[in-house]
Scaffold this active site. Sequence first.
Site, mmCIF file in Angstrom:
data_model
loop_
_atom_site.group_PDB
_atom_site.id
_atom_site.type_symbol
_atom_site.label_atom_id
_atom_site.label_comp_id
_atom_site.label_asym_id
_atom_site.label_seq_id
_atom_site.Cartn_x
_atom_site.Cartn_y
_atom_site.Cartn_z
ATOM 1 N N ASP A 11 -14.572 0.347 11.298
ATOM 2 C CA ASP A 11 -13.317 0.287 10.308
ATOM 3 C C ASP A 11 -12.557 -0.892 10.977
ATOM 4 O O ASP A 11 -12.427 -1.346 11.770
ATOM 5 C CB ASP A 11 -12.453 1.296 9.927
ATOM 6 C CG ASP A 11 -11.143 1.166 9.239
ATOM 7 O OD1 ASP A 11 -11.327 0.620 8.163
ATOM 8 O OD2 ASP A 11 -10.089 1.560 9.864
ATOM 9 N N ASP A 13 -8.837 -2.403 9.334
ATOM 10 C CA ASP A 13 -7.310 -2.076 9.259
ATOM 11 C C ASP A 13 -6.817 -0.602 10.146
ATOM 12 O O ASP A 13 -7.403 0.241 9.611
ATOM 13 C CB ASP A 13 -6.829 -2.197 8.025
ATOM 14 C CG ASP A 13 -6.961 -3.518 7.350
ATOM 15 O OD1 ASP A 13 -7.451 -3.499 6.324
ATOM 16 O OD2 ASP A 13 -6.558 -4.551 7.972
ATOM 17 N N GLU A 56 -5.680 -1.800 -6.115
ATOM 18 C CA GLU A 56 -5.331 -0.406 -6.463
ATOM 19 C C GLU A 56 -3.799 0.077 -6.183
ATOM 20 O O GLU A 56 -3.392 0.762 -6.780
ATOM 21 C CB GLU A 56 -6.538 0.404 -5.826
ATOM 22 C CG GLU A 56 -7.937 0.176 -6.375
ATOM 23 C CD GLU A 56 -8.639 -0.998 -5.687
ATOM 24 O OE1 GLU A 56 -7.965 -1.657 -4.869
ATOM 25 O OE2 GLU A 56 -9.802 -1.534 -5.922
ATOM 26 N N ASN A 121 -9.909 -11.293 4.713
ATOM 27 C CA ASN A 121 -9.093 -10.834 5.744
ATOM 28 C C ASN A 121 -9.849 -10.252 6.928
ATOM 29 O O ASN A 121 -9.249 -10.681 8.024
ATOM 30 C CB ASN A 121 -8.298 -9.429 5.019
ATOM 31 C CG ASN A 121 -7.310 -9.637 3.914
ATOM 32 O OD1 ASN A 121 -6.910 -10.595 3.770
ATOM 33 N ND2 ASN A 121 -7.316 -8.666 3.425
HETATM 34 C C1 XBP Z 1 -7.320 -0.442 4.611
HETATM 35 C C2 XBP Z 1 -6.933 -0.710 3.272
HETATM 36 C C3 XBP Z 1 -6.768 -2.032 2.826
HETATM 37 C C4 XBP Z 1 -5.714 -2.925 3.481
HETATM 38 C C5 XBP Z 1 -5.116 -3.997 2.594
HETATM 39 O O1 XBP Z 1 -8.694 -1.138 4.851
HETATM 40 O O2 XBP Z 1 -7.038 0.090 2.607
HETATM 41 O O3 XBP Z 1 -6.799 -1.937 1.456
HETATM 42 O O4 XBP Z 1 -4.559 -1.867 3.446
HETATM 43 O O5 XBP Z 1 -6.234 -4.994 2.400
HETATM 44 P P1 XBP Z 1 -9.528 -0.399 6.016
HETATM 45 P P2 XBP Z 1 -6.544 -5.279 0.994
HETATM 46 O O6 XBP Z 1 -8.954 0.926 6.855
HETATM 47 O O7 XBP Z 1 -10.867 0.355 5.344
HETATM 48 O O8 XBP Z 1 -9.960 -1.423 7.052
HETATM 49 O O9 XBP Z 1 -5.083 -5.767 0.430
HETATM 50 O O10 XBP Z 1 -7.482 -6.490 1.078
HETATM 51 O O11 XBP Z 1 -7.279 -4.068 0.241
HETATM 52 MG MG MG Z 2 -8.408 1.753 8.600
#
Ligand code: XBP
Ligand code: MG
Length: 223
Positions: A11, A13, A56, A121
């Site tokens: 993953d 973030d 979303e 990102n």
């Molecule tokens: C985390 C998310 C993403 C980020 C924001 O992603 O839910 O929506 O918070 O990025 P993960 P975006 O933990 O699955 O990596 O604004 O591009 O959605």
């Molecule tokens: Mg994450």
Amino acid sequence: MIERLEALIFDVDGTLAETEEAHRAAFNQAFGEAGLDWRWDQGLYGELLKVTGGKERIAAFSGRPAQDPFVRQLHGRKTEIYAALMKPGTIDFRPGIVELIAEARRRGVALAIATTTSRPNVDALIAAVLGAEALGWFVSIACGDRVPAKKPAPDVYHLALSELGLPASRAIAVEDSWNGVRAARGAELTVIATPSLYSAGDDFSEATLVTSPDRIAAALGWS
Ligand code: XBP
Ligand code: MG
């Protein structure tokens, strides 16, 4: 159950790096530029993170559809701002992640990414921390905008496994949130959970192991 570990699927973030404060700053700057009096503080953002996907998340907060042109434009600007924040020296991977990736490469274990975040990102983060050429280390970069349903749906993990050409029994997912653990389990993957800044209170009962990134190599018997 792991037959033979042939891939690690990360993953992004909260797992590779603690990026959500940068996302939150980017959202707030985009709101300000658009003349909106919206401001997501940490408490509110912690709640909004239960909704995966930036478009979303804006939709859930504003009551507008995620595909509304206004929401898409606002999220596009947020993504530009976020990418500009990802500069060498301003962001690091979580302790142990760089070493874990290097050891996997040394052992010939394939690397993949399965994330809700947008592809720009991922590119900006990887380039800032490892250098742009490191994007080529990942056999699959499965992002939220490539699949019909975002986490906790398993779609991004199914896409990553398909591009890896592996069954779930030959890979392990590394995740930081309930949404992510559920998504990986939905694809029948074994999951190592690494709770992060905003996910410490999440339910990790479906993870095989809950630890910090710097202890994963030892848990795999790699050190
Ligand atoms: C985390 C998310 C993403 C980020 C924001 O992603 O839910 O929506 O918070 O990025 P993960 P975006 O933990 O699955 O990596 O604004 O591009 O959605
Ligand atoms: Mg994450």
